[in-house]
Design an enzyme around this catalytic site. Structure first.
Site, PDB file in Angstrom:
ATOM      1  N   ARG A 272      25.747  44.201  41.453  1.00 32.66           N
ATOM      2  CA  ARG A 272      25.887  45.793  41.529  1.00 32.66           C
ATOM      3  C   ARG A 272      26.300  46.744  40.074  1.00 32.66           C
ATOM      4  O   ARG A 272      26.394  47.743  40.071  1.00 32.66           O
ATOM      5  CB  ARG A 272      26.759  46.133  42.774  1.00 32.66           C
ATOM      6  CG  ARG A 272      25.902  45.760  44.105  1.00 32.66           C
ATOM      7  CD  ARG A 272      26.767  45.554  45.277  1.00 32.66           C
ATOM      8  NE  ARG A 272      27.402  44.427  45.497  1.00 32.66           N
ATOM      9  CZ  ARG A 272      28.167  44.235  46.536  1.00 32.66           C
ATOM     10  NH1 ARG A 272      28.459  44.915  47.472  1.00 32.66           N
ATOM     11  NH2 ARG A 272      28.764  42.847  46.340  1.00 32.66           N
TER      12      ARG A 272
ATOM     13  N   SER B 259      47.831  70.111  -6.365  1.00 38.08           N
ATOM     14  CA  SER B 259      46.685  70.282  -5.380  1.00 38.08           C
ATOM     15  C   SER B 259      45.500  69.946  -5.968  1.00 38.08           C
ATOM     16  O   SER B 259      45.270  70.255  -7.117  1.00 38.08           O
ATOM     17  CB  SER B 259      46.545  71.760  -5.121  1.00 38.08           C
ATOM     18  OG  SER B 259      47.867  72.089  -4.340  1.00 38.08           O
TER      19      SER B 259
ATOM     20  N   ASN C 155      38.160  42.276  56.420  1.00 38.26           N
ATOM     21  CA  ASN C 155      38.744  41.191  55.865  1.00 38.26           C
ATOM     22  C   ASN C 155      39.060  41.637  54.151  1.00 38.26           C
ATOM     23  O   ASN C 155      37.981  41.796  53.752  1.00 38.26           O
ATOM     24  CB  ASN C 155      37.594  40.246  55.747  1.00 38.26           C
ATOM     25  CG  ASN C 155      37.757  38.897  54.822  1.00 38.26           C
ATOM     26  OD1 ASN C 155      38.993  38.489  54.451  1.00 38.26           O
ATOM     27  ND2 ASN C 155      36.811  38.327  54.440  1.00 38.26           N
TER      28      ASN C 155
ATOM     29  N   GLY D 170      33.679  42.706  55.419  1.00 35.58           N
ATOM     30  CA  GLY D 170      33.679  41.968  56.817  1.00 35.58           C
ATOM     31  C   GLY D 170      34.486  42.426  57.710  1.00 35.58           C
ATOM     32  O   GLY D 170      35.640  42.797  57.440  1.00 35.58           O
TER      33      GLY D 170
HETATM   34  C1  UD1 Z   1      33.569  39.411  50.571  1.00 32.81           C
HETATM   35  C2  UD1 Z   1      33.547  38.913  51.763  1.00 32.81           C
HETATM   36  C3  UD1 Z   1      34.084  40.130  52.758  1.00 32.81           C
HETATM   37  C4  UD1 Z   1      35.021  40.831  52.368  1.00 32.81           C
HETATM   38  C5  UD1 Z   1      35.008  41.144  50.879  1.00 32.81           C
HETATM   39  C6  UD1 Z   1      36.334  41.799  50.454  1.00 32.81           C
HETATM   40  C7  UD1 Z   1      32.237  36.957  52.208  1.00 32.81           C
HETATM   41  C8  UD1 Z   1      31.088  36.483  52.767  1.00 32.81           C
HETATM   42  N1  UD1 Z   1      32.563  38.127  52.347  1.00 32.81           N
HETATM   43  O1  UD1 Z   1      32.356  40.243  50.456  1.00 32.81           O
HETATM   44  O2  UD1 Z   1      34.104  39.467  54.185  1.00 32.81           O
HETATM   45  O3  UD1 Z   1      35.384  41.866  53.108  1.00 32.81           O
HETATM   46  O4  UD1 Z   1      34.585  40.108  50.158  1.00 32.81           O
HETATM   47  O5  UD1 Z   1      36.229  42.268  49.393  1.00 32.81           O
HETATM   48  O6  UD1 Z   1      33.061  35.983  51.703  1.00 32.81           O
HETATM   49  N2  UD1 Z   1      31.861  34.121  44.299  1.00 32.81           N
HETATM   50  C9  UD1 Z   1      31.647  33.336  43.787  1.00 32.81           C
HETATM   51  N3  UD1 Z   1      30.565  32.537  44.086  1.00 32.81           N
HETATM   52  C10 UD1 Z   1      29.536  32.855  45.008  1.00 32.81           C
HETATM   53  C11 UD1 Z   1      29.743  34.144  45.545  1.00 32.81           C
HETATM   54  C12 UD1 Z   1      30.829  35.137  45.110  1.00 32.81           C
HETATM   55  O7  UD1 Z   1      32.446  32.645  43.074  1.00 32.81           O
HETATM   56  O8  UD1 Z   1      28.519  32.283  45.061  1.00 32.81           O
HETATM   57  C13 UD1 Z   1      32.869  35.241  44.171  1.00 32.81           C
HETATM   58  C14 UD1 Z   1      32.478  36.637  43.427  1.00 32.81           C
HETATM   59  O9  UD1 Z   1      32.425  36.361  42.089  1.00 32.81           O
HETATM   60  C15 UD1 Z   1      33.445  37.413  43.790  1.00 32.81           C
HETATM   61  C16 UD1 Z   1      34.212  36.916  45.217  1.00 32.81           C
HETATM   62  O10 UD1 Z   1      33.776  35.722  45.315  1.00 32.81           O
HETATM   63  O11 UD1 Z   1      34.724  37.495  42.854  1.00 32.81           O
HETATM   64  C17 UD1 Z   1      33.628  37.767  46.280  1.00 32.81           C
HETATM   65  O12 UD1 Z   1      32.161  37.781  46.407  1.00 32.81           O
HETATM   66  P1  UD1 Z   1      31.151  39.116  46.832  1.00 32.81           P
HETATM   67  O13 UD1 Z   1      30.052  38.995  46.406  1.00 32.81           O
HETATM   68  O14 UD1 Z   1      31.998  40.149  45.884  1.00 32.81           O
HETATM   69  O15 UD1 Z   1      31.737  39.322  48.231  1.00 32.81           O
HETATM   70  P2  UD1 Z   1      31.698  40.622  49.049  1.00 32.81           P
HETATM   71  O16 UD1 Z   1      30.206  40.869  49.181  1.00 32.81           O
HETATM   72  O17 UD1 Z   1      32.607  41.592  48.585  1.00 32.81           O
HETATM   73 CA    CA Z   2      33.364  41.903  46.552  1.00 28.99          CA
END
Ligand code: UD1
Ligand code: CA
Length: 483
Positions: free
Chosen positions: A20, A428, A192, A162
């Site tokens: 995003r 100057s 969450n 979440g």
């Molecule tokens: C996540 C939570 C959501 C919570 C929110 C809070 C899950 C499924 N959902 O959603 O419940 O309310 O954070 O901000 O966890 N990342 C990895 N590997 C991956 C996917 C993600 O390292 O395969 C890391 C991303 O770099 C990021 C973090 O995990 O720093 C969170 O991932 P993101 O995709 O932002 O989760 P949200 O959709 O925000």
């Molecule tokens: Ca996030």
């Protein structure tokens, strides 16, 4: 075990791309107040005193590791970003034989306070002990029902987060992601935060049981909660009222909002430390900047990089400083720009001065409007107050540089040095064609193009004879008529 403290391991998730953000760079390296976003959550995690810090990296991992810049941290690679649960599963070798707490934190939470994480660890440690167990109680006092704590908060608009599904005893039954939630579940405003504490032996039992049969086809870490419940274990919510700490930075507008919140937080810190801000909403100060008591800063000032400012210094409106070392009692007047340079005590700079590239302005010197100084030293009490360029120059004390003076330091191939010794007087509009030395107390005549060294106390003047033609206006008119 006098001061018993359960050990905990911290896992920071930073493998995601940050789709995003619509960026070539991975999300967590984008900067907030001059530091990569990941820097702030790293600080907060360190504040909770973990025994180990593990980062999960993947997308553009070299860039991310460089931004994290931690020597005694562990980096675990998640080759494919299959979800937050999959990310944590990659770290299992580091805690599968560990009898303690694994704290998991999303990498995109730059506003979380260190104190919040510290309190969460204490809370989890307390839950893990039976009621009435001595604080230093070991194994035998373990409450075997407790599996985890999730930090939650209530937000005005839970969109994208979440949702927390609880029973009546603050226990969390499961967490449902926005995209998988029913209409009723979407009405829940307790969310969450993306910060979890798990009892490692129980996390080990469930982490490989995650499935990806959900809206995003990802292995959600949040599903661990339901799996722990199915094992008959308990997960508690630690509800923190201040929801602003938990803005998850998912796009560049979140980044801007998070930066504004941190910016005001650090301005408040400096204000309590003795700095006066006029209109703080307009002032931008980066993380590495150091200020002193009785510094006064006006509207629209930007202080970046490793800038330091000494006591009693005033910085007026719309000044922009980067890696600037500013002494005590300096006046930096409106609209001045200072980069990679030092300004010593009592100097006066501006309005509209530009000082750059390794320049030193010594004590009580004055650099006035529309004066540019580059890679030069300007001595004590020397003044260059109007319309001047000083490049690659070494200027002594109490020198006067007249308006419009220019060091012609560049011959089209190379830069050359100009030396002006103590108490010289530069008339100057003098052009000083470098390389060149103007001696002590030497004088240059206004408008001269000086191409040779000027000895101490000498005058250098280069000027054609001035002609005065009487009644020239009338002669001009006559000439026009005859034409
Ligand atoms: C996540 C939570 C959501 C919570 C929110 C809070 C899950 C499924 N959902 O959603 O419940 O309310 O954070 O901000 O966890 N990342 C990895 N590997 C991956 C996917 C993600 O390292 O395969 C890391 C991303 O770099 C990021 C973090 O995990 O720093 C969170 O991932 P993101 O995709 O932002 O989760 P949200 O959709 O925000
Ligand atoms: Ca996030």
């Amino acid at each position: 075990m006098g001061h018993h403290h359960d050990k905990h391991i911290a896992v920071i998730l930073a493998a995601g791309k940050g789709t995003r953000f619509k960026s070539k760079k991975p999300k967590v390296v984008h900067k907030i107040l001059g530091k990569p976003m990941i820097h702030y959550i790293s600080l907060a995690v360190r504040w909770s005193a973990p025994d180990k810090v593990i980062y999960v990296v993947g997308h553009e991992k070299q860039q991310v590791k460089k931004a994290i810049n931690c020597l005694n941290c562990i980096y675990v690679e998640q080759e494919e970003q299959l979800g937050t649960g999959h990310a944590v599963a990659q770290t299992k070798p580091y805690w599968e034989n560990f009898d303690g707490i694994v704290m998991v934190v999303n990498g995109d939470l730059p506003l979380v306070e260190g104190e919040t994480l510290k309190n969460a660890v204490k809370y989890m440690e307390a839950l893990l002990r039976f009621e009435g167990a001595p604080a230093e109680g070991g194994e035998n006092y373990r409450n075997e029902n407790v599996a985890g704590v999730v930090i939650t908060t209530k937000v005005p608009n839970p969109l994208g987060y979440g949702r927390i599904i609880k029973d009546s005893n603050h226990r969390i039954l499961r967490i449902v992601e926005e995209k998988d939630a029913t209409y009723e579940e979407q009405q829940i405003n307790e969310i969450n935060t993306g910060i979890y504490l798990f009892y490692a032996p129980y996390l080990k039992e469930v982490i490989d049981k995650l499935e990806n049969n959900n809206a995003q086809k990802e292995y959600y870490l949040t599903d661990v909660v339901q799996l722990l419940n199915q094992m008959g274990k308990e997960v508690y919510a630690l509800l923190v009222p201040d929801y602003t700490q938990f803005i998850g930075v998912n796009d560049r507008w979140d980044l801007a909002k998070a930066e504004n919140i941190l910016r005001m937080k650090y301005l408040q810190f400096w204000s309590y430390a003795g700095v006066t801000f006029h209109n703080p909403e307009s002032i931008y100060i980066e993380f590495d900047v150091e200020l002193s008591p009785d510094v006064e800063i006006y509207h629209g000032v930007s202080l970046r990089g490793r800038t330091t400012v000494g006591e009693d210094t005033v910085i007026e409106e719309h000044c922009s400083l980067k890696n600037a070392k500013i002494g005590k009692n300096v006046k930096i007047l409106k609209g001045s720009i200072i980069e990679d340079s030092t300004i010593e005590d009592g100097a006066v700079i501006g309005p509209y001065a530009r000082i750059r590239n390794n320049t030193t302005i010594r004590q009580e010197a004055q650099i006035g409007n529309f004066v540019e100084v580059k890679n030069s030293t300007v001595g004590e009490k020397t003044a260059a107050k109007h319309l001047t360029y000083l490049g690659d120059a070494e200027i002594g004390k109490e020198v006067n540089i007249g308006a419009g003076t220019i060091t012609c330091n560049y011959d089209g191939f190379e830069k050359h040095k100009t030396v002006i010794k103590d108490r010289a007087f530069i008339g100057s509009d003098t052009m000083l064609v470098a390389p060149l030395t103007v001696g002590e107390e030497a004088v240059t005549g206004s408008g001269s193009v000086v191409t040779k060294d000027v000895p101490d106390k000498a005058l250098a003047v280069e000027r054609s004879q001035l002609k005065i033609i009487e009644n020239y206006a009338e002669k001009r008119k006559k000439r026009k008529k005859n034409a």
